[in-house]
Design a protein around this motif. Structure first.
Motif, mmCIF file in Angstrom:
data_model
loop_
_atom_site.group_PDB
_atom_site.id
_atom_site.type_symbol
_atom_site.label_atom_id
_atom_site.label_comp_id
_atom_site.label_asym_id
_atom_site.label_seq_id
_atom_site.Cartn_x
_atom_site.Cartn_y
_atom_site.Cartn_z
ATOM 1 N N HIS A 166 -3.993 -5.748 -2.718
ATOM 2 C CA HIS A 166 -4.581 -6.187 -3.983
ATOM 3 C C HIS A 166 -4.856 -4.979 -4.894
ATOM 4 C CE1 HIS A 166 -7.455 -7.975 -6.773
ATOM 5 N NE2 HIS A 166 -6.972 -9.146 -6.386
ATOM 6 N N ALA A 167 -4.559 -5.112 -6.173
ATOM 7 C CA ALA A 167 -4.713 -4.005 -7.128
ATOM 8 C C ALA A 167 -6.153 -3.484 -7.210
ATOM 9 C CB ALA A 167 -4.238 -4.443 -8.516
ATOM 10 N N SER A 180 -6.744 -1.080 -4.442
ATOM 11 C CA SER A 180 -5.680 -0.099 -4.284
ATOM 12 C C SER A 180 -6.250 1.307 -4.109
ATOM 13 C CB SER A 180 -4.765 -0.131 -5.511
ATOM 14 O OG SER A 180 -3.770 0.854 -5.407
ATOM 15 N N ASP A 182 -5.958 -13.806 -8.149
ATOM 16 C CA ASP A 182 -6.136 -12.379 -7.840
ATOM 17 C C ASP A 182 -7.200 -11.681 -8.677
ATOM 18 O OD1 ASP A 182 -4.341 -12.324 -5.718
ATOM 19 O OD2 ASP A 182 -2.640 -11.896 -7.019
#
Length: 157
Positions: A13-14, A17, A80
């Motif tokens: 997941h960003a 990150s 997300d």
């Protein structure tokens, strides 16, 4: 979803990150799955805040309840996106309200356990706070812009 599946999901997941693997593991252990139905209020302005959420499927509206008149929709969050930062800042009360716009699947994180870890492990706490500071800034800017667009009282900046 198993804890390993949650950990794998968070690792990709960003928002998480570059986070240390042990931190991601701890966060995955602090997460549970949650399903909410369309129209459900996830949290209410002013109520105690001890969680945050990651929307996996569906849509959730961030709202400001008005003293008079309709609730103001600030932002719509979808797949997300992270939801909720009030668990991190005293007095630990929700600054907004969140309502499901459709049936939604979320991950719910135990903010109390994460906050305890933040206080015990400054490196973890700093990493978490940096990520949520960006989120707070985005939400507050969206709220300010929406209020200016909708209410536009004289002298409001």
């Amino acid at each position: 979803m198993s804890k390993q599946a949650i950990e794998d999901y968070l690792s990709a997941h960003a928002f998480f990150s570059g986070m240390d693997n042990s931190f991601v593991r701890f966060l995955s252990e602090s997460a549970t799955e949650l399903q909410i139905t369309k129209g459900s209020v996830l949290f209410q302005y002013g109520k105690p805040a001890d969680k945050f959420y990651l929307v996996r499927k569906g849509q959730v509206s961030i709202q400001v309840p008005a003293i008079m008149g309709p609730t103001l929709d600030i932002q719509t969050l979808g797949e997300d996106q992270i939801l909720g930062w009030s668990w991190l800042i005293p007095p630990y009360r929700w600054n907004f309200q969140a309502r499901a716009l459709e049936d939604s699947d979320l991950l719910e994180f135990d903010g109390s356990a994460i906050l305890t870890r933040c206080e015990e492990d400054p490196k973890f706490g700093y990493d978490v706070f940096k990520r949520f500071a960006t989120l707070m800034s985005e939400r507050l800017d969206a709220a300010r812009q929406k209020m200016m667009d909708e209410w536009n009282p004289p002298g409001f900046a």
